[in-house]
Design a protein around this motif. Structure first.
Motif, PDB file in Angstrom:
ATOM      1  N   UNK A  56       0.380  -1.129   0.112  1.00  0.00           N
ATOM      2  CA  UNK A  56       0.059   0.051  -0.414  1.00  0.00           C
ATOM      3  C   UNK A  56       0.561   1.434   0.047  1.00  0.00           C
ATOM      4  N   UNK A  57       2.270   1.374   0.364  1.00  0.00           N
ATOM      5  CA  UNK A  57       2.971   2.614   0.297  1.00  0.00           C
ATOM      6  C   UNK A  57       3.223   3.086  -0.717  1.00  0.00           C
ATOM      7  N   UNK A  58       3.304   4.256  -1.156  1.00  0.00           N
ATOM      8  CA  UNK A  58       3.343   4.563  -1.839  1.00  0.00           C
ATOM      9  C   UNK A  58       4.891   4.778  -2.648  1.00  0.00           C
ATOM     10  N   UNK A  59       4.955   4.149  -4.007  1.00  0.00           N
ATOM     11  CA  UNK A  59       6.809   3.727  -3.894  1.00  0.00           C
ATOM     12  C   UNK A  59       7.266   4.672  -3.477  1.00  0.00           C
ATOM     13  N   UNK A  60       8.870   4.255  -4.301  1.00  0.00           N
ATOM     14  CA  UNK A  60       9.659   5.174  -4.559  1.00  0.00           C
ATOM     15  C   UNK A  60      10.577   5.596  -5.610  1.00  0.00           C
ATOM     16  N   UNK A  61      10.378   6.621  -6.006  1.00  0.00           N
ATOM     17  CA  UNK A  61      10.608   7.268  -6.820  1.00  0.00           C
ATOM     18  C   UNK A  61      12.212   7.879  -7.080  1.00  0.00           C
ATOM     19  N   UNK A  62      13.279   7.911  -7.403  1.00  0.00           N
ATOM     20  CA  UNK A  62      14.340   8.296  -7.868  1.00  0.00           C
ATOM     21  C   UNK A  62      14.778   9.041  -8.949  1.00  0.00           C
ATOM     22  N   UNK A  63      14.734  10.522  -8.482  1.00  0.00           N
ATOM     23  CA  UNK A  63      15.119  10.278 -10.736  1.00  0.00           C
ATOM     24  C   UNK A  63      16.442  10.548 -10.806  1.00  0.00           C
ATOM     25  N   UNK A  64      16.745   9.637 -12.067  1.00  0.00           N
ATOM     26  CA  UNK A  64      17.520   9.612 -12.944  1.00  0.00           C
ATOM     27  C   UNK A  64      17.776   9.784 -14.138  1.00  0.00           C
ATOM     28  N   UNK A  65      18.975  10.023 -14.637  1.00  0.00           N
ATOM     29  CA  UNK A  65      19.264  10.763 -15.891  1.00  0.00           C
ATOM     30  C   UNK A  65      19.642   9.650 -16.995  1.00  0.00           C
ATOM     31  N   UNK A  66      18.307   9.764 -18.130  1.00  0.00           N
ATOM     32  CA  UNK A  66      19.101   9.073 -19.164  1.00  0.00           C
ATOM     33  C   UNK A  66      20.161   9.297 -20.194  1.00  0.00           C
ATOM     34  N   UNK A  67      20.296  10.950 -19.686  1.00  0.00           N
ATOM     35  CA  UNK A  67      21.522  11.578 -20.449  1.00  0.00           C
ATOM     36  C   UNK A  67      22.428  11.777 -19.698  1.00  0.00           C
ATOM     37  N   UNK A  68      23.888  11.747 -19.580  1.00  0.00           N
ATOM     38  CA  UNK A  68      25.024  12.643 -19.307  1.00  0.00           C
ATOM     39  C   UNK A  68      24.896  14.046 -18.191  1.00  0.00           C
ATOM     40  N   UNK A  69      25.168  13.898 -17.104  1.00  0.00           N
ATOM     41  CA  UNK A  69      24.483  14.976 -15.737  1.00  0.00           C
ATOM     42  C   UNK A  69      25.623  16.197 -16.380  1.00  0.00           C
ATOM     43  N   UNK A  70      26.393  15.523 -16.929  1.00  0.00           N
ATOM     44  CA  UNK A  70      27.723  16.619 -17.180  1.00  0.00           C
ATOM     45  C   UNK A  70      27.118  18.055 -17.808  1.00  0.00           C
ATOM     46  N   UNK A  71      25.433  18.039 -18.666  1.00  0.00           N
ATOM     47  CA  UNK A  71      25.553  19.199 -19.047  1.00  0.00           C
ATOM     48  C   UNK A  71      25.491  20.036 -18.296  1.00  0.00           C
ATOM     49  N   UNK A  72      25.208  19.625 -17.183  1.00  0.00           N
ATOM     50  CA  UNK A  72      24.878  20.261 -16.065  1.00  0.00           C
ATOM     51  C   UNK A  72      25.967  20.981 -15.222  1.00  0.00           C
ATOM     52  N   UNK A  73      26.753  21.854 -15.420  1.00  0.00           N
ATOM     53  CA  UNK A  73      27.537  22.810 -15.479  1.00  0.00           C
ATOM     54  C   UNK A  73      27.502  23.918 -13.380  1.00  0.00           C
ATOM     55  N   UNK A  74      27.468  22.411 -12.535  1.00  0.00           N
ATOM     56  CA  UNK A  74      27.116  23.083 -10.676  1.00  0.00           C
ATOM     57  C   UNK A  74      27.899  24.451 -11.071  1.00  0.00           C
ATOM     58  N   UNK A  75      29.283  24.299 -11.575  1.00  0.00           N
ATOM     59  CA  UNK A  75      30.384  25.449 -11.493  1.00  0.00           C
ATOM     60  C   UNK A  75      29.190  26.577 -11.328  1.00  0.00           C
ATOM     61  N   UNK A  76      28.528  27.314 -12.213  1.00  0.00           N
ATOM     62  CA  UNK A  76      28.281  28.121 -12.119  1.00  0.00           C
ATOM     63  C   UNK A  76      27.469  28.555 -10.764  1.00  0.00           C
ATOM     64  N   UNK A  77      27.283  27.819  -9.623  1.00  0.00           N
ATOM     65  CA  UNK A  77      26.224  28.125  -9.009  1.00  0.00           C
ATOM     66  C   UNK A  77      27.471  29.185  -7.548  1.00  0.00           C
ATOM     67  N   UNK A  78      28.636  28.583  -8.451  1.00  0.00           N
ATOM     68  CA  UNK A  78      29.693  29.150  -6.832  1.00  0.00           C
ATOM     69  C   UNK A  78      29.532  30.648  -6.577  1.00  0.00           C
ATOM     70  N   UNK A  79      29.943  30.313  -5.355  1.00  0.00           N
ATOM     71  CA  UNK A  79      29.991  31.313  -4.593  1.00  0.00           C
ATOM     72  C   UNK A  79      31.875  31.425  -4.095  1.00  0.00           C
ATOM     73  N   UNK A  80      32.084  30.067  -3.596  1.00  0.00           N
ATOM     74  CA  UNK A  80      33.378  30.053  -2.792  1.00  0.00           C
ATOM     75  C   UNK A  80      34.332  28.784  -3.576  1.00  0.00           C
ATOM     76  N   UNK A  81      35.489  28.773  -3.637  1.00  0.00           N
ATOM     77  CA  UNK A  81      36.012  27.829  -4.085  1.00  0.00           C
ATOM     78  C   UNK A  81      37.333  27.582  -3.190  1.00  0.00           C
ATOM     79  N   UNK A  82      37.570  25.719  -4.272  1.00  0.00           N
ATOM     80  CA  UNK A  82      37.943  25.348  -2.970  1.00  0.00           C
ATOM     81  C   UNK A  82      39.451  25.030  -3.487  1.00  0.00           C
ATOM     82  N   UNK A  83      40.363  25.233  -3.705  1.00  0.00           N
ATOM     83  CA  UNK A  83      42.071  25.409  -3.647  1.00  0.00           C
ATOM     84  C   UNK A  83      42.985  24.147  -2.785  1.00  0.00           C
ATOM     85  N   UNK A  84      43.720  23.292  -3.367  1.00  0.00           N
ATOM     86  CA  UNK A  84      44.764  22.944  -2.219  1.00  0.00           C
ATOM     87  C   UNK A  84      46.089  23.275  -2.329  1.00  0.00           C
ATOM     88  N   UNK A  85      46.121  24.131  -0.973  1.00  0.00           N
ATOM     89  CA  UNK A  85      46.759  25.300  -0.304  1.00  0.00           C
ATOM     90  C   UNK A  85      47.909  24.345   0.788  1.00  0.00           C
TER      91      UNK A  85
END
Ligand SMILES: Cc1cc2nc3c(=O)[nH]c(=O)nc-3n(C[C@H](O)[C@H](O)[C@H](O)COP(=O)(O)OP(=O)(O)OC[C@H]3O[C@@H](n4cnc5c(N)ncnc54)[C@H](O)[C@@H]3O)c2cc1C
Ligand code: SF4
Ligand code: SF4
Length: 586
Positions: free
Chosen positions: A9-38
C-alpha cells in the motif's frame, strides 16, 4: 478500525534518474566559494631550528620512500643521524599529535632515516649550484662551521674549514660521550660533507696571522670557534679541581683515566651531567652539586632523568665556596678534599623560567670527596672570536652576526646563539650561508629581506629549499593548529619507543644506550603523523565531493571548476588542512 498498512500500500519510491549524462549541468556556475589545494606549515617544522620539512619527511617514510625522506632532511640539515641522537627535539613539543595522544617520535625517525642511508651507503641527489668562483674560509669544524661549509658548498662556493684539533666535529667529537653519539656515526656524516668538495684542514688553528692571509685569499669568512674556555668558580682551592670539558675530551681521545672513590661534579648543564655519567662508567660514585633546583637545570631533562636512573645523586641548592685538601691524606693517590658548600634558597624572582637563588644566610655544608670536577659553563677562548661592539656595518641576525669589512665576516654557533644546541649551530651555518650568498648576489641591503622570504612559518628557522625556490616554497607560512586537523580521521595509537639498554647495562660500558628503530617500527610511527598542512593523497576530498569535481591525473589533484559548486565539503573533510576555501572572484 484502521486497516494496517502493508508495503504494497505504501507509495512507490521515485528516484530521479537521468537518461543522459549530467555533465551538461555545469554546477560550477552556482559557485560563490572556490576550494583550492593550499599547503601550509606544520608546527613541528617551524619549531625545528633547522626548519626541516617534517610532515613531508614522515609522509615519505610511511610510503617506504626512505631515500627521498633522507634527501628531504638533507635539504635543510646535513647531520640527520647526529641530530636524531642528540638534538633536544623542540619539534616534538610543538607536535599537534601530542594533543590527541603522544607526539610523533620525530627524532627517532630522523635517526632511522639517517642510519638507513648510512648502512646502505646511499649517496644523496641534492641540488648543488655550479662553482661560482668564490672562496670561503671557515674557522672551526664544529656543527656550525660544518653546516656553513655544507650550505655554502651547495650554493657553489669553494670552502676551506680550518680546525685547531686533530679531528673535526667540535663538541660532537670531543664533548658528547660515545654512549650518546658514537664516533663512527659522526665520521660518516662528516665524510658526506667532505664529499661535496669541502676541505677540512685539521690541526690548523686560525690565528690572527692566518686571518690576514684569509683576508687576501678568500671572499668570505665564517667564525664558529665555539666556547672553548671553561668558566672558573673563583674560589680558594679551585686549582685542585678538574675541568669537566677537558675531562670529557680526554676520555674521547681514548686517554686512560684511573679514578676511584667519590667525585663531586659542580654544575647543572649538559657538561655536568655527561661528566657525572662518564665517571659512573669509570667506576666512580658521582654527586652532582647544583646551585639551583633540579627543575632549573639547563641540561636536557631526559638526560637528567637517565642520570638519576643510573644512580647519580643530585645535591640541589648548594654552591661551593672553598676547597681544601684533607690533611689526613697520606699520598696523592688517596688524597681527598673537603668542599665547603654554601646553602642557597629560592628568592621570589625567576630568570627566564629558572629560579633566582640567594645564599641561605650563613648556612653551609661540607662534602668529603676524592675528586672535584667543575662544569659550570664556558666562554669564547679569545676576544676576536666574538663580534665587536655594534656598528653601522654590522647585522645582528637570529643565529649569527654578519660584519661588512675587508671581506664579509659571519660569527655563528655558540658564539652568537642564545640557545646553545647542536641544531641551533646548524641553523647558524645555514643563515650564514644564505646571508653571504645574498650579499654577493644582491648586496648588503637585501640580506634581511631575503632571509624573511625563506622563513619557515614565522621564523626564525630558515629553509634552504625555499631559498633555492624548490617545490615546497609554495607552502603558506600559516602554522596548522590542532583545531584545524580533522581528528575524526585519526585513532589513538601509542608512540613507538626505541630499544634502550637498562640503566644497569648502560653504566657497564660506553656502548650506545639507545638503538635505531626497525624499518617496521619506523613506518608504523610515521603513519601516526597527521602530515599537518600537506596533501598525502589520502583522497578524502575526491571521495566526499558530491559533484565528482575532484580530479586526479598522474597523481596530481585538481578541482574541475565546471562542476565544483563551492560547497566546501572537500575542505572540511581534508584531515590535515591542506586545502582552503576562498571567495569566488566573479
Ligand atoms: C658536554 C656537552 C654536551 C652537549 N650535549 C648536547 C646535546 O646533547 N644536544 C645539543 O643540542 N647540544 C649539546 N651541547 C651543546 C652543543 O654541543 C653546542 O651548542 C654546539 O656544539 C656548538 O657548535 P659550534 O660549532 O658553535 O661549536 P663547537 O662544537 O664548540 O665547535 C667549535 C670548533 O672550533 C674549533 N676552534 C676553536 N678555536 C679555533 C681556532 N682558533 N681555529 C680553528 N678552530 C678552532 C674547536 O676546536 C671546535 O672544533 C653540549 C655541549 C657540551 C659541552
Ligand atoms: S633537528 Fe631536532 S628539532 Fe629538527 S626535526 Fe630533528 S629532532 Fe626535531
Ligand atoms: S602530526 Fe606530524 S606534521 Fe603534525 S605536528 Fe606532529 S610531526 Fe608535525
Amino acid at each position: 478500525m484502521k486497516k494496517k498498512q502493508t508495503s504494497k500500500d505504501q507509495l512507490p519510491l521515485f528516484i530521479p534518474r537521468s537518461n543522459t549524462s549530467t555533465q551538461i549541468n555545469k554546477t560550477g556556475s552556482w559557485r560563490y566559494f572556490r576550494p583550492l589545494y593550499e599547503e601550509k606549515t606544520a608546527p613541528c617544522s617551524a619549531a625545528c631550528p633547522a626548519g626541516e620539512d617534517i610532515p613531508r619527511i614522515e609522509m615519505l617514510v610511511s610510503q617506504g620512500l626512505f631515500k627521498k625522506a633522507w634527501e628531504t632532511i638533507l635539504d635543510e640539515n646535513p647531520l640527520p643521524s647526529i641530530c636524531g641522537r642528540v638534538c633536544f627535539h623542540p619539534c616534538e613539543k610543538a607536535c599537534n599529535r601530542g594533543e590527541l595522544d603522544e607526539p610523533i617520535a620525530i627524532h627517532s625517525l630522523e635517526r632511522f632515516i639517517g642510519e638507513s642511508a648510512i648502512s646502505s651507503s646511499k649517496s644523496a641527489d641534492l641540488k648543488k649550484l655550479p662553482n661560482n668562483g668564490k672562496k670561503a674560509a671557515i674557522a672551526g669544524a664544529g656543527p656550525a662551521g660544518l653546516a656553513t661549509a655544507y650550505f655554502l658548498s651547495r650554493l657553489g662556493y669553494q670552502c676551506d674549514v680550518f680546525e685547531a684539533q686533530s679531528e673535526p666535529g667540535g663538541i660532537l667529537r670531543w664533548g658528547i660521550p660515545a654512549y650518546r653519539l658514537p664516533e663512527d656515526t659522526l665520521k660518516k656524516e662528516i665524510k658526506r660533507i667532505e664529499d661535496l668538495g669541502v676541505h677540512i684542514h685539521c690541526e690548523t688553528p686560525v690565528t690572527e696571522a692566518l686571518l690576514q692571509k684569509i683576508n687576501q685569499k678568500y671572499n668570505a669568512l665564517f667564525i664558529g670557534c665555539g666556547y672553548g674556555r671553561p668558566i672558573k668558580l673563583r674560589i680558594p682551592g679551585e686549582e685542585s679541581a678538574h675541568d669537566g670539558l677537558r675531562f670529557l675530551h680526554q676520555i674521547r681521545t681514548g686517554g686512560k683515566v684511573a679514578l676511584q672513590g667519590t667525585a663531586a661534579v659542580v654544575g647543572g648543564g649538559n657538561t655536568a651531567v655527561d661528566v657525572a655519567r662518564t665517571l659512573k662508567r669509570l667506576g666512580v660514585k658521582p654527586i652532582i652539586v647544583y646551585r639551583r633546583r633540579r627543575q632549573d637545570m639547563p641540561a636536557f631533562e631526559p638526560e637528567i632523568e637517565r642520570a638519576r636512573k643510573e644512580g647519580i645523586e643530585l645535591m640541589e641548592l648548594l654552591t661551593p665556596i672553598r676547597i681544601e685538601e684533607d690533611p689526613g691524606s697520606t699520598s696523592k693517590s688517596d688524597s681527598s678534599f673537603k668542599m665547603t658548600l654554601q646553602k642557597m634558597k629560592v628568592s621570589t624572582k625567576e630568570i627566564r623560567g629558572r629560579a633566582r637563588v640567594i645564599p641561605y644566610g650563613e648556612k653551609t655544608k661540607t662534602l668529603q670527596v676524592q675528586h672535584i670536577f667543575i662544569a659550570i659553563g664556558a666562554e669564547a677562548e679569545v676576544l676576536w672570536h666574538l663580534p665587536s661592539a655594534k656598528n653601522n656595518n654590522q647585522l645582528t641576525l637570529s643565529h649569527s652576526t654578519i660584519i661588512e669589512q675587508e671581506i664579509p665576516v659571519v660569527f655563528g654557533g655558540d658564539l652568537t646563539n642564545e640557545t646553545k644546541r647542536v641544531t641551533d649551530a646548524i641553523a647558524s651555518g645555514k643563515q650564514a650561508a644564505i646571508a653571504l650568498d645574498v650579499y654577493f648576489k644582491k648586496g648588503w641591503d637585501s640580506i634581511e629581506e631575503s632571509l624573511v622570504n625563506c622563513r619557515v612559518g614565522g621564523g626564525p628557522a630558515l629553509s634552504m629549499a625555499a631559498y633555492l625556490n624548490e617545490e615546497r616554497n609554495n607552502r603558506k607560512p600559516h602554522i596548522v593548529s590542532f583545531d584545524e586537523i580533522n581528528s575524526d580521521y585519526f585513532q589513538s595509537a601509542p608512540r613507538v619507543i626505541s630499544p634502550t639498554l637498562s640503566p644497569d647495562q648502560s653504566v657497564r660500558s660506553f656502548s650506545e644506550i639507545e638503538a635505531t628503530l626497525s624499518k617496521r617500527a619506523a613506518t608504523q610511527e610515521a603513519e601516526r603523523c597527521f602530515n599537518c598542512g600537506i596533501c598525502n593523497s589520502c583522497d578524502y576530498c575526491r571521495i566526499f565531493c558530491p559533484d565528482v569535481a575532484v580530479m586526479v591525473e598522474e597523481a596530481e589533484r585538481y578541482i574541475n571548476l565546471d562542476y565544483c559548486k563551492g560547497c566546501g565539503i572537500c575542505v572540511t573533510e581534508c584531515p590535515r588542512n591542506a586545502m582552503a576555501l576562498e571567495e569566488e572572484k566573479k
